[in-house]
Write an enzyme that holds these catalytic residues in place. Structure first.
Site, PDB file in Angstrom:
ATOM      1  N   CYS A  38       0.748  -1.273   0.012  1.00 16.10           N
ATOM      2  CA  CYS A  38      -0.026  -0.109   0.264  1.00 16.10           C
ATOM      3  C   CYS A  38       0.842   1.329   0.154  1.00 16.10           C
ATOM      4  O   CYS A  38       2.012   1.130   0.577  1.00 16.10           O
ATOM      5  CB  CYS A  38      -0.702   0.026   1.176  1.00 16.10           C
ATOM      6  N   SER A  40       0.725   3.708   1.721  1.00 13.04           N
ATOM      7  CA  SER A  40       1.217   4.198   3.220  1.00 13.04           C
ATOM      8  C   SER A  40       2.688   3.482   3.568  1.00 13.04           C
ATOM      9  O   SER A  40       3.473   4.288   4.220  1.00 13.04           O
ATOM     10  CB  SER A  40       0.038   3.780   4.168  1.00 13.04           C
ATOM     11  N   HIS A  43       4.919   5.675   1.584  1.00 16.10           N
ATOM     12  CA  HIS A  43       5.396   6.822   2.113  1.00 16.10           C
ATOM     13  C   HIS A  43       6.440   6.876   3.264  1.00 16.10           C
ATOM     14  O   HIS A  43       7.462   7.793   3.069  1.00 16.10           O
ATOM     15  CB  HIS A  43       4.200   7.198   2.913  1.00 16.10           C
ATOM     16  N   HIS A  59       0.668  -3.566   6.607  1.00 14.94           N
ATOM     17  CA  HIS A  59      -0.306  -3.251   7.215  1.00 14.94           C
ATOM     18  C   HIS A  59      -1.731  -3.705   6.792  1.00 14.94           C
ATOM     19  O   HIS A  59      -2.747  -3.337   7.348  1.00 14.94           O
ATOM     20  CB  HIS A  59      -0.474  -1.632   7.593  1.00 14.94           C
ATOM     21  N   CYS A 164      -6.995  -3.145   4.589  1.00 21.12           N
ATOM     22  CA  CYS A 164      -6.875  -1.602   4.465  1.00 21.12           C
ATOM     23  C   CYS A 164      -7.575  -0.962   3.146  1.00 21.12           C
ATOM     24  O   CYS A 164      -8.656  -0.217   3.542  1.00 21.12           O
ATOM     25  CB  CYS A 164      -5.322  -1.224   4.283  1.00 21.12           C
TER      26      CYS A 164
HETATM   27  N1  APR Z   1      -3.272  13.951  -9.776  1.00 23.56           N
HETATM   28  C1  APR Z   1      -3.868  12.919  -9.739  1.00 23.56           C
HETATM   29  N2  APR Z   1      -3.708  11.676  -9.411  1.00 23.56           N
HETATM   30  C2  APR Z   1      -2.364  11.638  -8.933  1.00 23.56           C
HETATM   31  C3  APR Z   1      -1.705  12.602  -8.794  1.00 23.56           C
HETATM   32  C4  APR Z   1      -2.006  13.998  -9.449  1.00 23.56           C
HETATM   33  N3  APR Z   1      -1.254  14.953  -9.219  1.00 23.56           N
HETATM   34  N4  APR Z   1      -0.143  12.207  -8.293  1.00 23.56           N
HETATM   35  C5  APR Z   1      -0.475  10.821  -8.201  1.00 23.56           C
HETATM   36  N5  APR Z   1      -1.726  10.532  -8.731  1.00 23.56           N
HETATM   37  C6  APR Z   1      -2.243   9.009  -8.530  1.00 23.56           C
HETATM   38  C7  APR Z   1      -1.291   8.195  -8.922  1.00 23.56           C
HETATM   39  O1  APR Z   1      -1.074   7.929 -10.368  1.00 23.56           O
HETATM   40  C8  APR Z   1      -1.917   6.757  -8.447  1.00 23.56           C
HETATM   41  O2  APR Z   1      -2.714   6.065  -9.405  1.00 23.56           O
HETATM   42  O3  APR Z   1      -2.636   8.790  -7.222  1.00 23.56           O
HETATM   43  C9  APR Z   1      -2.848   7.311  -7.281  1.00 23.56           C
HETATM   44  C10 APR Z   1      -2.158   6.663  -5.806  1.00 23.56           C
HETATM   45  O4  APR Z   1      -2.514   5.434  -6.015  1.00 23.56           O
HETATM   46  P1  APR Z   1      -1.373   4.219  -5.170  1.00 23.56           P
HETATM   47  O5  APR Z   1       0.121   4.730  -5.408  1.00 23.56           O
HETATM   48  O6  APR Z   1      -1.937   3.008  -5.382  1.00 23.56           O
HETATM   49  O7  APR Z   1      -1.869   4.557  -3.638  1.00 23.56           O
HETATM   50  P2  APR Z   1      -2.837   4.052  -2.737  1.00 23.56           P
HETATM   51  O8  APR Z   1      -2.280   2.599  -2.055  1.00 23.56           O
HETATM   52  O9  APR Z   1      -4.213   3.827  -3.308  1.00 23.56           O
HETATM   53  O10 APR Z   1      -3.012   4.896  -1.490  1.00 23.56           O
HETATM   54  C11 APR Z   1      -3.186   6.358  -1.577  1.00 23.56           C
HETATM   55  O11 APR Z   1      -4.229   6.659   0.424  1.00 23.56           O
HETATM   56  O12 APR Z   1      -4.252   5.223   2.551  1.00 23.56           O
HETATM   57  C12 APR Z   1      -3.713   6.409   1.799  1.00 23.56           C
HETATM   58  O13 APR Z   1      -1.358   6.408   2.521  1.00 23.56           O
HETATM   59  C13 APR Z   1      -2.436   6.139   1.156  1.00 23.56           C
HETATM   60  O14 APR Z   1      -1.770   8.433   0.677  1.00 23.56           O
HETATM   61  C14 APR Z   1      -1.922   7.167   0.177  1.00 23.56           C
HETATM   62  C15 APR Z   1      -3.204   6.918  -0.308  1.00 23.56           C
HETATM   63 ZN    ZN Z   2      -2.792   1.054   3.507  1.00 24.44          ZN
END
Ligand code: APR
Ligand code: ZN
Length: 365
Positions: A38, A40, A43, A59, A164
């Site tokens: 994930c 998180s 990060h 997690h 999650c």
């Molecule tokens: N505008 C639109 N979409 C964006 C941008 C932007 N400027 N920057 C990144 N993205 C998109 C990415 O292309 C990706 O598809 O945001 C998405 C994030 O998805 P994942 O990397 O799969 O992250 P995910 O596990 O879904 O978590 C997202 O939720 O729980 C929280 O900590 C976690 O901050 C994280 C968020």
């Molecule tokens: Zn998570």
């Protein structure tokens, strides 16, 4: 057991032998079957957020109960369980007021088990736990309140995501924002969590669901999960596009990326009286801002969502019921499975935005 240890920001995780202590009073030993990768976790790996190191991350997981500490009667050996990263004490003001996801236990445990000690050691050194889960490992010792038994028929990969992404995403819509039928909804970020916001909005009866991302394949996936429109933020201004599509602004906007700039876009794209929900975890040093006068004059709301504002013991069974009824798409979310030894590849896959959700599948399964 084998576990992936995170020693230093910017360095690959090290998969190595880790000593796992026995479960103590109120704790259980779980053999991990599947665990999600994930953002998180990412990060912390990238240093956008900090935690005590070294640590075993992970997690979002499911597995089988293999051992019980003294006094545990809520689960049995052999039970299939989802691991929960918000263990709850059952008697603080948050638990007793029906908000166990805000239980004060989570704020006390930072890197440790609830009794303040660690069960993890490698190379003679103590390791930290991550949110009382630390599932990028073959086994985990967790508080009994951090596991929820589920049916044996649920695939472990699906069960892991209930720990999650699904619970957070759908919960943001139905618990945090309580989106009513007929609403217009924008979703910024269409990864593992964001796609679950999209399908949560579909289940809630939203009439317009506008998915925003910078990756074309994620926009396509969002359409399959229920988006009625998509906007590529690389080529178009999402705020303008959403305001145009909704005739003045969405009723609700969800930020599921974890960046101040996109939280601001979520605030800017909602209509008068609209609600923006910050689901993504922003980096340590970022502040979220709203525009002074118009925020008040337009009577907007910006609120946060942690873990889908879920009552996990109530919400996870109802999410499973939606899955059984064919209304929650979970099989489609898992697009890659890696063995634990290839955890760094799985992390790189997430970082590049390939596929939708990757899981680590343990050897024993
Ligand atoms: N505008 C639109 N979409 C964006 C941008 C932007 N400027 N920057 C990144 N993205 C998109 C990415 O292309 C990706 O598809 O945001 C998405 C994030 O998805 P994942 O990397 O799969 O992250 P995910 O596990 O879904 O978590 C997202 O939720 O729980 C929280 O900590 C976690 O901050 C994280 C968020
Ligand atoms: Zn998570």
């Amino acid at each position: 057991m084998r576990a992936a240890v995170f020693y230093e920001v910017g360095k690959p995780l090290v998969v190595e032998n880790v000593e796992l202590g026995s479960p103590r009073a109120g704790e259980v030993l779980v053999r991990i079957a599947a665990t999600g990768v994930c953002h998180s976790d990412l990060h912390y790996i990238k240093g956008d957020l900090t935690m005590p190191l070294p640590v075993v991350l992970g997690h979002e997981a499911a597995g089988v109960v293999e051992g019980l500490g003294p006094g545990v009667d809520s689960v049995k050996i052999g039970d299939h369980v989802v691991l929960l990263f918000a263990p709850a004490c059952d008697h603080c003001r948050y638990c007793t007021s029906g908000r166990p996801h805000l239980c004060e236990m989570r704020f006390r445990v930072r890197g440790k088990m609830p009794d303040g000690t660690s069960r993890l050691r490698a190379g003679g050194r103590e390791l930290n736990h991550f949110s009382c889960v630390s599932s990028w490992a073959e086994q985990a010792v967790v508080p009994a309140s951090g596991v929820l038994p589920i049916g044996r028929d649920v695939p472990f990969s699906i069960a892991a995501l209930l720990g999650c992404a699904v619970t957070t995403g759908v919960g943001a819509v139905v618990n945090t924002a309580r989106v009513p039928p007929g609403s217009t909804v924008a979703v910024f970020g269409l990864g593992g969590v964001g796609l679950n916001v999209v399908q949560g909005a579909r289940i809630a009866g939203a009439v317009q669901i506008i998915g925003v991302d910078v990756l074309a394949h994620r926009l396509e996936a969002a359409r399959r999960f229920g988006a009625t429109h998509t906007v590529n933020a690389k080529s178009d201004d999402p705020v303008k596009a959403i305001r145009d599509l909704t005739g003045g602004g969405a009723d609700f906007a969800f930020e599921v990326i974890g960046r101040a700039a996109t939280v601001r876009q979520a605030v800017d794209c909602v209509s008068r009286g609209g609600v923006a929900v910050a689901v993504g975890l922003p980096p340590t040093r970022e502040e979220l801002t709203v525009p002074g006068p118009s925020f008040v004059l337009d009577e907007k709301t910006l609120r946060a969502c942690f873990y889908g504002s879920s009552r996990l013991r109530f919400d996870i069974p109802r999410l499973l019921a939606l899955y059984d009824a064919g209304r929650l798409m979970l099989d489609e979310l898992v697009t890659a499975a890696f063995p634990l030894d290839r955890v760094n590849e799985a992390v790189a896959t997430l970082d590049r935005g390939d596929g939708l959700r990757s899981i680590l599948q343990m050897a024993a399964n």
